[in-house]
Design a protein around this motif. Structure first.
Motif, mmCIF file in Angstrom:
data_model
loop_
_atom_site.group_PDB
_atom_site.id
_atom_site.type_symbol
_atom_site.label_atom_id
_atom_site.label_comp_id
_atom_site.label_asym_id
_atom_site.label_seq_id
_atom_site.Cartn_x
_atom_site.Cartn_y
_atom_site.Cartn_z
ATOM 1 N N SER A 183 12.432 13.338 -0.088
ATOM 2 C CA SER A 183 13.266 14.101 -1.012
ATOM 3 C C SER A 183 13.156 15.603 -0.764
ATOM 4 C CB SER A 183 13.002 13.760 -2.480
ATOM 5 O OG SER A 183 11.734 14.168 -2.887
ATOM 6 N N LYS A 184 12.131 16.241 -1.251
ATOM 7 C CA LYS A 184 12.089 17.711 -1.329
ATOM 8 C C LYS A 184 12.864 18.488 -0.256
ATOM 9 C CE LYS A 184 9.311 17.326 -4.841
ATOM 10 N NZ LYS A 184 9.910 17.311 -6.173
ATOM 11 N N ALA A 185 12.506 18.316 0.982
ATOM 12 C CA ALA A 185 13.102 19.146 2.017
ATOM 13 C C ALA A 185 14.524 18.721 2.410
ATOM 14 C CB ALA A 185 12.206 19.169 3.258
ATOM 15 N N LEU A 186 14.990 17.617 1.843
ATOM 16 C CA LEU A 186 16.365 17.200 2.160
ATOM 17 C C LEU A 186 17.362 18.286 1.787
ATOM 18 C CD1 LEU A 186 16.746 13.452 1.063
ATOM 19 C CD2 LEU A 186 17.165 14.392 3.323
ATOM 20 N N THR A 187 17.111 18.924 0.654
ATOM 21 C CA THR A 187 18.043 19.965 0.200
ATOM 22 C C THR A 187 17.338 21.280 -0.118
ATOM 23 O OG1 THR A 187 17.834 19.412 -2.131
ATOM 24 C CG2 THR A 187 19.513 18.214 -0.891
ATOM 25 N N ALA A 188 16.040 21.328 0.091
ATOM 26 C CA ALA A 188 15.238 22.522 -0.203
ATOM 27 C C ALA A 188 15.384 22.962 -1.662
ATOM 28 C CB ALA A 188 15.595 23.661 0.749
ATOM 29 N N GLY A 189 15.700 22.035 -2.533
ATOM 30 C CA GLY A 189 15.778 22.352 -3.951
ATOM 31 C C GLY A 189 17.153 22.785 -4.429
ATOM 32 N N MET A 219 0.856 -1.176 0.000
ATOM 33 C CA MET A 219 0.000 0.000 0.000
ATOM 34 C C MET A 219 0.900 1.235 0.000
ATOM 35 S SD MET A 219 -2.806 1.299 2.811
ATOM 36 C CE MET A 219 -3.928 -0.075 2.587
ATOM 37 N N ILE A 220 0.684 2.084 -0.974
ATOM 38 C CA ILE A 220 1.481 3.318 -1.058
ATOM 39 C C ILE A 220 0.571 4.492 -0.707
ATOM 40 C CG2 ILE A 220 2.906 4.782 -2.534
ATOM 41 C CD1 ILE A 220 3.317 2.304 -4.352
ATOM 42 N N ILE A 221 0.985 5.274 0.278
ATOM 43 C CA ILE A 221 0.151 6.408 0.688
ATOM 44 C C ILE A 221 0.996 7.652 0.913
ATOM 45 C CG2 ILE A 221 -1.747 5.130 1.758
ATOM 46 C CD1 ILE A 221 -0.342 5.467 4.424
ATOM 47 N N GLU A 222 0.337 8.780 0.780
ATOM 48 C CA GLU A 222 0.921 10.046 1.207
ATOM 49 C C GLU A 222 0.311 10.313 2.584
ATOM 50 O OE1 GLU A 222 1.158 13.330 -1.899
ATOM 51 O OE2 GLU A 222 -0.251 11.951 -2.805
ATOM 52 N N PRO A 223 1.043 10.089 3.662
ATOM 53 C CA PRO A 223 0.453 10.190 4.986
ATOM 54 C C PRO A 223 -0.041 11.590 5.339
ATOM 55 C CG PRO A 223 2.797 9.663 5.125
ATOM 56 C CD PRO A 223 2.442 9.706 3.687
ATOM 57 N N MET A 224 -1.228 11.652 5.853
ATOM 58 C CA MET A 224 -1.872 12.867 6.375
ATOM 59 C C MET A 224 -2.287 13.889 5.317
ATOM 60 S SD MET A 224 -2.043 12.035 9.469
ATOM 61 C CE MET A 224 -2.870 13.502 10.049
ATOM 62 N N LEU A 225 -1.613 13.910 4.192
ATOM 63 C CA LEU A 225 -1.890 14.956 3.207
ATOM 64 C C LEU A 225 -1.719 14.396 1.800
ATOM 65 C CD1 LEU A 225 -2.284 18.055 2.598
ATOM 66 C CD2 LEU A 225 0.209 18.197 2.598
ATOM 67 N N GLN A 226 -2.836 14.304 1.085
ATOM 68 C CA GLN A 226 -2.735 13.832 -0.293
ATOM 69 C C GLN A 226 -2.521 15.040 -1.192
ATOM 70 O OE1 GLN A 226 -6.145 11.818 -1.899
ATOM 71 N NE2 GLN A 226 -4.943 10.921 -3.540
ATOM 72 N N GLY A 227 -1.259 15.259 -1.530
ATOM 73 C CA GLY A 227 -0.890 16.452 -2.291
ATOM 74 C C GLY A 227 -1.401 16.445 -3.708
ATOM 75 N N ALA A 228 -1.121 15.350 -4.437
ATOM 76 C CA ALA A 228 -1.485 15.290 -5.846
ATOM 77 C C ALA A 228 -3.000 15.312 -6.051
ATOM 78 C CB ALA A 228 -0.877 14.037 -6.483
ATOM 79 N N GLY A 229 -3.757 14.931 -5.048
ATOM 80 C CA GLY A 229 -5.219 14.888 -5.178
ATOM 81 C C GLY A 229 -5.877 16.212 -4.876
ATOM 82 N N GLY A 230 -5.098 17.243 -4.553
ATOM 83 C CA GLY A 230 -5.673 18.560 -4.263
ATOM 84 C C GLY A 230 -5.404 19.033 -2.852
ATOM 85 N N MET A 231 -4.293 18.604 -2.280
ATOM 86 C CA MET A 231 -3.902 18.998 -0.916
ATOM 87 C C MET A 231 -4.999 18.637 0.086
ATOM 88 S SD MET A 231 -0.978 20.011 -1.672
ATOM 89 C CE MET A 231 -0.153 20.922 -0.394
ATOM 90 N N ILE A 232 -5.414 17.385 0.032
ATOM 91 C CA ILE A 232 -6.475 16.902 0.915
ATOM 92 C C ILE A 232 -5.864 16.378 2.208
ATOM 93 C CG2 ILE A 232 -8.326 15.202 1.170
ATOM 94 C CD1 ILE A 232 -8.389 15.247 -2.007
ATOM 95 N N VAL A 233 -6.292 16.979 3.321
ATOM 96 C CA VAL A 233 -5.801 16.533 4.629
ATOM 97 C C VAL A 233 -6.763 15.457 5.128
ATOM 98 C CG1 VAL A 233 -5.297 17.221 7.005
ATOM 99 C CG2 VAL A 233 -4.862 18.826 5.121
ATOM 100 N N TRP A 234 -6.215 14.331 5.523
ATOM 101 C CA TRP A 234 -7.093 13.293 6.031
ATOM 102 C C TRP A 234 -6.716 12.884 7.449
ATOM 103 C CZ3 TRP A 234 -4.149 8.660 5.746
ATOM 104 C CH2 TRP A 234 -3.152 8.628 4.766
ATOM 105 N N LEU A 275 6.548 15.073 0.096
ATOM 106 C CA LEU A 275 5.962 16.397 0.343
ATOM 107 C C LEU A 275 5.885 16.734 1.834
ATOM 108 C CD1 LEU A 275 4.288 18.852 -0.838
ATOM 109 C CD2 LEU A 275 2.276 17.438 -0.485
ATOM 110 N N THR A 276 5.615 15.708 2.657
ATOM 111 C CA THR A 276 5.295 15.966 4.063
ATOM 112 C C THR A 276 6.486 15.864 5.014
ATOM 113 O OG1 THR A 276 4.667 13.632 4.233
ATOM 114 C CG2 THR A 276 2.885 15.218 3.850
ATOM 115 N N GLY A 277 7.586 15.287 4.551
ATOM 116 C CA GLY A 277 8.714 15.061 5.446
ATOM 117 C C GLY A 277 9.385 16.329 5.956
ATOM 118 N N PHE A 278 10.066 16.183 7.069
ATOM 119 C CA PHE A 278 10.874 17.256 7.667
ATOM 120 C C PHE A 278 10.029 18.435 8.154
ATOM 121 C CE2 PHE A 278 13.555 14.861 4.760
ATOM 122 C CZ PHE A 278 14.513 14.405 5.661
#
Ligand SMILES: Cc1ncc(COP(=O)(O)O)c(C=O)c1O
Length: 108
Positions: free
Chosen positions: A66-72, A1-16, A41-44
């Motif tokens: 990934s993203k926040a590891l180096t802030a881009g 099962m692959i999930i975006e925990p707490m916040l589904q970003g790609a689906g429209g920033m849906i908080v669950w 998206l949610t890490g760090f």
């Protein structure tokens, strides 16, 4: 099962609800399914905890970061896994490699 925990970003920033996450972990344990948490998206700290999984006090079997590891500033990603999964891919045989990519792939 692959999930975006707490916040589904790609689906429209849906908080669950964190209860959903806890139940997902429970179901995965019951049916011997790996739980993969996409915390790209949610890490760090982006949901108020270091990792969104912490809201439900659960641990995934694999966590994508990934993203926040180096802030881009640099393209970098990390795949964290339990010891059991790590051992399953540990081999000199290239065919068993746990291939992965990194974020900001088109970064100059
Ligand atoms: C939750 C989530 N997962 C995965 C990705 C893909 O990231 P990457 O650029 O590392 O492939 C993104 C990109 O924004 C994302 O927000």
């Amino acid at each position: 099962m692959i999930i975006e925990p707490m916040l589904q970003g790609a689906g429209g920033m849906i908080v669950w609800k964190k209860e959903f996450l806890a139940k997902a972990r429970e179901l995965c344990d019951r049916f011997d399914i790996l739980l993969i948490a996409d915390e790209v998206l949610t890490g760090f700290g982006r949901t108020g905890k270091m990792f969104a999984c912490e809201h439900a006090a659960i641990s995934p079997d694999i966590m994508c970061l990934s993203k926040a590891l180096t802030a881009g500033y640099l393209p970098l990603g990390a795949t964290l896994a339990t010891e059991e999964i790590y051992e399953a891919f540990l081999s000199d045989d290239r065919a068993k490699t746990f291939f992965h990519g990194h974020s900001f792939t088109a970064h100059p």
